[in-house]
Design an enzyme around this catalytic site. Sequence first.
Site, PDB file in Angstrom:
ATOM      1  N   GLU A 266      10.248   1.734   2.836  1.00 60.22           N
ATOM      2  CA  GLU A 266       9.229   1.042   2.041  1.00 60.22           C
ATOM      3  C   GLU A 266       9.818  -0.266   1.538  1.00 60.22           C
ATOM      4  OE1 GLU A 266       7.746   3.093  -1.398  1.00 60.22           O
ATOM      5  OE2 GLU A 266       7.197   4.905  -0.305  1.00 60.22           O
ATOM      6  N   GLU A 315      -4.554   0.892  -3.357  1.00 61.68           N
ATOM      7  CA  GLU A 315      -4.850   2.301  -3.666  1.00 61.68           C
ATOM      8  C   GLU A 315      -5.257   2.404  -5.139  1.00 61.68           C
ATOM      9  OE1 GLU A 315      -1.886   5.115  -1.648  1.00 61.68           O
ATOM     10  OE2 GLU A 315      -0.835   3.187  -1.588  1.00 61.68           O
ATOM     11  N   LYS A 318      -3.695   4.932  -8.179  1.00 61.62           N
ATOM     12  CA  LYS A 318      -2.279   4.948  -8.539  1.00 61.62           C
ATOM     13  C   LYS A 318      -2.074   4.320  -9.917  1.00 61.62           C
ATOM     14  CE  LYS A 318       0.898   4.610  -5.387  1.00 61.62           C
ATOM     15  NZ  LYS A 318       1.817   4.104  -4.325  1.00 61.62           N
ATOM     16  N   GLU A 323       0.797  -0.810  -9.303  1.00 60.09           N
ATOM     17  CA  GLU A 323       0.943   0.080  -8.143  1.00 60.09           C
ATOM     18  C   GLU A 323      -0.340   0.135  -7.301  1.00 60.09           C
ATOM     19  OE1 GLU A 323       3.409   1.764  -6.860  1.00 60.09           O
ATOM     20  OE2 GLU A 323       4.937   2.062  -8.399  1.00 60.09           O
TER      21      GLU A 323
END
Length: 342
Positions: A266, A315, A318, A323
């Site tokens: 990541e 997303e 999150k 995030e």
Amino acid sequence: MKMTYDNQSSLLASLPLLLLLLSFLMASFFDTAAAQIGVCYGRIGNNLPRPADAVALYRQRNIRRMRLYDPNQEVLSALRGTNIDLLLDVPNPDLQRIASSQAEADTWVRNNVRNFNGVRFRYIAVGNEVQPSDPTSRFVLPAMQNIDRAVSGLGIKVSTAIDTRGISGFPPSSGTFTPEFRNFIAPVIGFLVSKQSPLLVNVYPYFSYINNMRDIRLDYALFTSPSTVVNDGSNAYRNLFHALVDTVYASLEKTGGGSVEIVVSESGWPTAGGTATNVDNARTYVNNLIQTVKSGSPRRQGRSIETYIFGMFDENQKSPEFEKFFGMFLPNQQAKYSVNFN
């Protein structure tokens, strides 16, 4: 040496063939470079595209590798026949069950790997960012061993993904695992060495920057520093990503893992929700990351660093707020900024 007319004619006649061969070689080189870059497909959101559409977007953008954090059956089905290499996670809540029994590991692999012919499984990450203080930490190695036996004969490498919280030391050559983390990771490293498997590492200059803005410059985190920032013996560092990767390499070397390769599982930069989060910084970071990993790191020069960008989509479920915004694409599949995957 003087060349005759016949020799000249022969050479000219063969030029198209030579040019064609050269073009294939160049295409192969760029294909290999592009194939070193993957993108993480996080799915913690309630407005994401259908798996088939997400996979189609990977193919449209020539993204040749994917990390998937759980064995979602719809995604795995959509990956059949796509030639996208897959890094598949065993989620942390499953570690105890899989560590407890070879039969459980065999069942997991049968249901999520062997049943999906036509999917190109590359790695299985047994756990993500498990900390030594986590109750599940003692299950990581036995779960890896059971999964490794379960995938026997499939050509899949088994590893685990760590972050850099358990690593300290500056400059990079002074890198070492903290005592607590070393106790956890040393047996894992022994397993990786014996299997010639890589260590998966989540590398985030963004987090290092926002947690130490007094000492870390933004241009050093974004790969835009015009000159060397850190000298470390014969190695010079112009970006924080290389420094973090080489700190992990130094830590591995001191723990019997000098032969272990790092795969960056990541790395990314958010576009909103926190300090230094904007589209320009994210675009700069991601595009510079793609170019930088082609040539390795100062400590491991000349070999590209296989890297997975985080992430594909924003997303919305999150937290904390930033995030939510690591995606290169909005959930409607619109690009937030341009990325050159070649």
